[in-house]
Design a protein around this motif. Structure first.
Motif, PDB file in Angstrom:
ATOM      1  N   VAL A  83       0.859  -1.179   0.000  1.00 14.01           N
ATOM      2  CA  VAL A  83       0.000   0.000   0.000  1.00 14.01           C
ATOM      3  C   VAL A  83       0.897   1.231   0.000  1.00 14.01           C
ATOM      4  CG1 VAL A  83      -1.748   1.302   1.281  1.00 14.01           C
ATOM      5  CG2 VAL A  83      -1.818  -1.208   1.273  1.00 14.01           C
ATOM      6  N   VAL A  84       0.608   2.135  -0.942  1.00 11.10           N
ATOM      7  CA  VAL A  84       1.312   3.415  -1.008  1.00 11.10           C
ATOM      8  C   VAL A  84       0.263   4.505  -0.839  1.00 11.10           C
ATOM      9  CG1 VAL A  84       2.738   4.970  -2.384  1.00 11.10           C
ATOM     10  CG2 VAL A  84       3.042   2.484  -2.580  1.00 11.10           C
ATOM     11  N   THR A  85       0.477   5.394   0.112  1.00  8.67           N
ATOM     12  CA  THR A  85      -0.417   6.538   0.293  1.00  8.67           C
ATOM     13  C   THR A  85       0.398   7.802   0.068  1.00  8.67           C
ATOM     14  OG1 THR A  85      -0.010   6.568   2.679  1.00  8.67           O
ATOM     15  CG2 THR A  85      -1.964   5.373   1.915  1.00  8.67           C
ATOM     16  N   CYS A  86      -0.275   8.828  -0.431  1.00  8.79           N
ATOM     17  CA  CYS A  86       0.413  10.093  -0.693  1.00  8.79           C
ATOM     18  C   CYS A  86      -0.601  11.189  -0.959  1.00  8.79           C
ATOM     19  CB  CYS A  86       1.352   9.962  -1.891  1.00  8.79           C
ATOM     20  SG  CYS A  86       0.533   9.595  -3.453  1.00  8.79           S
ATOM     21  N   SER A  87      -0.091  12.402  -1.007  1.00 15.89           N
ATOM     22  CA  SER A  87      -0.879  13.536  -1.489  1.00 15.89           C
ATOM     23  C   SER A  87      -0.388  13.856  -2.889  1.00 15.89           C
ATOM     24  CB  SER A  87      -0.713  14.754  -0.587  1.00 15.89           C
ATOM     25  OG  SER A  87      -1.352  14.535   0.644  1.00 15.89           O
ATOM     26  N   GLU A  88      -1.328  13.961  -3.817  1.00 11.46           N
ATOM     27  CA  GLU A  88      -1.028  14.349  -5.188  1.00 11.46           C
ATOM     28  C   GLU A  88      -1.301  15.846  -5.304  1.00 11.46           C
ATOM     29  OE1 GLU A  88      -2.879  10.218  -7.119  1.00 11.46           O
ATOM     30  OE2 GLU A  88      -3.875  12.139  -7.442  1.00 11.46           O
ATOM     31  N   ASN A  89      -0.253  16.617  -5.447  1.00 10.75           N
ATOM     32  CA  ASN A  89      -0.393  18.050  -5.670  1.00 10.75           C
ATOM     33  C   ASN A  89      -0.360  18.224  -7.182  1.00 10.75           C
ATOM     34  OD1 ASN A  89      -0.096  19.106  -2.756  1.00 10.75           O
ATOM     35  ND2 ASN A  89       1.515  17.586  -3.017  1.00 10.75           N
ATOM     36  N   ILE A  90      -1.482  18.638  -7.758  1.00  7.82           N
ATOM     37  CA  ILE A  90      -1.700  18.554  -9.197  1.00  7.82           C
ATOM     38  C   ILE A  90      -1.743  19.933  -9.834  1.00  7.82           C
ATOM     39  CG2 ILE A  90      -3.269  17.717 -10.988  1.00  7.82           C
ATOM     40  CD1 ILE A  90      -4.382  15.776  -8.787  1.00  7.82           C
ATOM     41  N   LEU A  91      -1.014  20.052 -10.933  1.00 12.37           N
ATOM     42  CA  LEU A  91      -1.113  21.216 -11.807  1.00 12.37           C
ATOM     43  C   LEU A  91      -1.649  20.723 -13.135  1.00 12.37           C
ATOM     44  CD1 LEU A  91       2.274  23.039 -11.199  1.00 12.37           C
ATOM     45  CD2 LEU A  91       0.013  23.770 -10.447  1.00 12.37           C
ATOM     46  N   THR A  92      -2.643  21.412 -13.676  1.00  6.88           N
ATOM     47  CA  THR A  92      -3.197  21.025 -14.964  1.00  6.88           C
ATOM     48  C   THR A  92      -3.481  22.278 -15.767  1.00  6.88           C
ATOM     49  OG1 THR A  92      -4.888  19.671 -16.056  1.00  6.88           O
ATOM     50  CG2 THR A  92      -5.591  20.932 -14.130  1.00  6.88           C
ATOM     51  N   ALA A  93      -3.464  22.136 -17.076  1.00 14.13           N
ATOM     52  CA  ALA A  93      -3.693  23.277 -17.955  1.00 14.13           C
ATOM     53  C   ALA A  93      -4.585  22.853 -19.101  1.00 14.13           C
ATOM     54  CB  ALA A  93      -2.373  23.814 -18.495  1.00 14.13           C
ATOM     55  N   ASP A  94      -5.244  23.829 -19.688  1.00 15.68           N
ATOM     56  CA  ASP A  94      -6.106  23.603 -20.840  1.00 15.68           C
ATOM     57  C   ASP A  94      -5.575  24.427 -21.993  1.00 15.68           C
ATOM     58  OD1 ASP A  94      -8.060  23.227 -22.707  1.00 15.68           O
ATOM     59  OD2 ASP A  94      -9.709  23.919 -21.450  1.00 15.68           O
ATOM     60  N   GLU A  95      -4.971  23.768 -22.960  1.00 11.57           N
ATOM     61  CA  GLU A  95      -4.382  24.470 -24.103  1.00 11.57           C
ATOM     62  C   GLU A  95      -5.432  25.052 -25.042  1.00 11.57           C
ATOM     63  OE1 GLU A  95      -1.908  21.501 -25.837  1.00 11.57           O
ATOM     64  OE2 GLU A  95      -0.377  21.687 -24.286  1.00 11.57           O
ATOM     65  N   ASP A  96      -6.701  24.655 -24.858  1.00 10.63           N
ATOM     66  CA  ASP A  96      -7.759  25.115 -25.751  1.00 10.63           C
ATOM     67  C   ASP A  96      -8.265  26.511 -25.417  1.00 10.63           C
ATOM     68  OD1 ASP A  96      -7.616  22.738 -27.127  1.00 10.63           O
ATOM     69  OD2 ASP A  96      -9.179  21.777 -25.931  1.00 10.63           O
ATOM     70  N   THR A  97      -7.812  27.083 -24.311  1.00  6.25           N
ATOM     71  CA  THR A  97      -8.261  28.425 -23.950  1.00  6.25           C
ATOM     72  C   THR A  97      -7.176  29.437 -24.296  1.00  6.25           C
ATOM     73  OG1 THR A  97      -7.386  28.296 -21.713  1.00  6.25           O
ATOM     74  CG2 THR A  97      -9.652  27.533 -22.033  1.00  6.25           C
ATOM     75  N   GLU A  98      -7.580  30.674 -24.479  1.00  5.25           N
ATOM     76  CA  GLU A  98      -6.631  31.741 -24.818  1.00  5.25           C
ATOM     77  C   GLU A  98      -5.525  31.884 -23.783  1.00  5.25           C
ATOM     78  OE1 GLU A  98      -7.639  35.870 -25.894  1.00  5.25           O
ATOM     79  OE2 GLU A  98      -9.321  34.939 -26.955  1.00  5.25           O
ATOM     80  N   ALA A  99      -5.908  31.839 -22.541  1.00  6.14           N
ATOM     81  CA  ALA A  99      -4.936  32.054 -21.469  1.00  6.14           C
ATOM     82  C   ALA A  99      -4.180  30.778 -21.120  1.00  6.14           C
ATOM     83  CB  ALA A  99      -5.655  32.579 -20.233  1.00  6.14           C
ATOM     84  N   GLY A 100      -4.555  29.620 -21.720  1.00  7.25           N
ATOM     85  CA  GLY A 100      -3.923  28.366 -21.332  1.00  7.25           C
ATOM     86  C   GLY A 100      -4.196  28.057 -19.885  1.00  7.25           C
ATOM     87  N   PHE A 101      -5.442  28.178 -19.468  1.00  4.60           N
ATOM     88  CA  PHE A 101      -5.898  28.039 -18.092  1.00  4.60           C
ATOM     89  C   PHE A 101      -5.075  27.025 -17.308  1.00  4.60           C
ATOM     90  CE2 PHE A 101      -8.713  28.228 -14.603  1.00  4.60           C
ATOM     91  CZ  PHE A 101      -8.928  26.937 -14.165  1.00  4.60           C
ATOM     92  N   LEU A 102      -4.556  27.456 -16.179  1.00  4.75           N
ATOM     93  CA  LEU A 102      -3.781  26.608 -15.296  1.00  4.75           C
ATOM     94  C   LEU A 102      -4.505  26.513 -13.960  1.00  4.75           C
ATOM     95  CD1 LEU A 102      -1.037  25.093 -15.035  1.00  4.75           C
ATOM     96  CD2 LEU A 102      -0.143  27.171 -13.999  1.00  4.75           C
ATOM     97  N   ALA A 103      -4.654  25.309 -13.478  1.00  2.00           N
ATOM     98  CA  ALA A 103      -5.345  25.102 -12.208  1.00  2.00           C
ATOM     99  C   ALA A 103      -4.533  24.136 -11.354  1.00  2.00           C
ATOM    100  CB  ALA A 103      -6.746  24.544 -12.441  1.00  2.00           C
ATOM    101  N   GLY A 104      -4.780  24.181 -10.078  1.00  2.00           N
ATOM    102  CA  GLY A 104      -4.106  23.280  -9.159  1.00  2.00           C
ATOM    103  C   GLY A 104      -5.093  22.679  -8.188  1.00  2.00           C
ATOM    104  N   GLY A 105      -4.702  21.605  -7.573  1.00  2.00           N
ATOM    105  CA  GLY A 105      -5.545  20.958  -6.590  1.00  2.00           C
ATOM    106  C   GLY A 105      -4.758  19.905  -5.847  1.00  2.00           C
ATOM    107  N   GLU A 106      -5.380  19.361  -4.834  1.00  2.00           N
ATOM    108  CA  GLU A 106      -4.737  18.320  -4.045  1.00  2.00           C
ATOM    109  C   GLU A 106      -5.678  17.147  -3.891  1.00  2.00           C
ATOM    110  OE1 GLU A 106      -2.366  17.685   0.196  1.00  2.00           O
ATOM    111  OE2 GLU A 106      -3.421  19.558  -0.166  1.00  2.00           O
ATOM    112  N   VAL A 107      -5.130  15.971  -4.090  1.00  2.00           N
ATOM    113  CA  VAL A 107      -5.871  14.722  -3.960  1.00  2.00           C
ATOM    114  C   VAL A 107      -5.075  13.821  -3.029  1.00  2.00           C
ATOM    115  CG1 VAL A 107      -6.621  12.642  -5.208  1.00  2.00           C
ATOM    116  CG2 VAL A 107      -6.926  14.900  -6.249  1.00  2.00           C
ATOM    117  N   VAL A 108      -5.745  13.177  -2.097  1.00  2.00           N
ATOM    118  CA  VAL A 108      -5.089  12.164  -1.281  1.00  2.00           C
ATOM    119  C   VAL A 108      -5.345  10.830  -1.988  1.00  2.00           C
ATOM    120  CG1 VAL A 108      -7.038  11.802   0.307  1.00  2.00           C
ATOM    121  CG2 VAL A 108      -4.729  11.248   1.036  1.00  2.00           C
TER     122      VAL A 108
END
Length: 137
Positions: A83-108
């Motif tokens: 069993v491996v447990t961790c926190s996933e600190n996530i950065l994601t982007a959407d290339e389809d938008t003008e600004a290249g929307f970047l978002a972040g979040g955390e998942v356990v």
């Protein structure tokens, strides 16, 4: 323990690369195929290797960029299961938008591996979002 750490890292590397072949290679198969289970954040439980890999194909087809920074990684091996447990600190982007929307979040996350045919293969992934709360003043 090093082989387990490598298998866990490969799971995230496959996702970041959007490589379904690599993702497929990390999941258990054979006698474990029907027990493969995945719970993506906000999704219902998916059961069976085929259903889980279909979900990854869909996610990867709709994810232009994702990066994980793992924190609090803890691993425990018990015989042929780990069993491996961790926190996933996530950065994601959407290339389809003008600004290249970047978002972040955390998942356990909880990743359960089985040692089969000389290697660690993923049997279960469960990700649960951590909701941001207002900081106390």
């Amino acid at each position: 323990m090093a082989a387990l750490d490598e298998a866990n890292a490969e799971y995230y590397a496959a996702f970041e690369a959007g490589d379904l072949d690599r993702m497929s290679a990390i999941w258990a198969e054979g006698k474990y195929a029907e027990r493969v289970t995945c719970v993506h954040p906000g999704w219902p439980r998916l059961r069976g290797r085929e259903e889980v890999l279909r979900s990854w194909a869909l996610i990867m087809a709709n994810t232009s960029y994702i990066q994980f920074v793992l924190t609090g990684v803890e691993a425990d091996i018990n015989g042929d299961h780990a069993v491996v447990t961790c926190s996933e600190n996530i950065l994601t982007a959407d290339e389809d938008t003008e600004a290249g929307f970047l978002a972040g979040g955390e998942v356990v996350a909880t990743n359960v591996f089985v040692h089969t045919e000389g290697e660690w293969r993923l049997l279960l992934h469960h990700g649960s979002p951590i909701l941001n709360t207002a900081e106390e003043e």
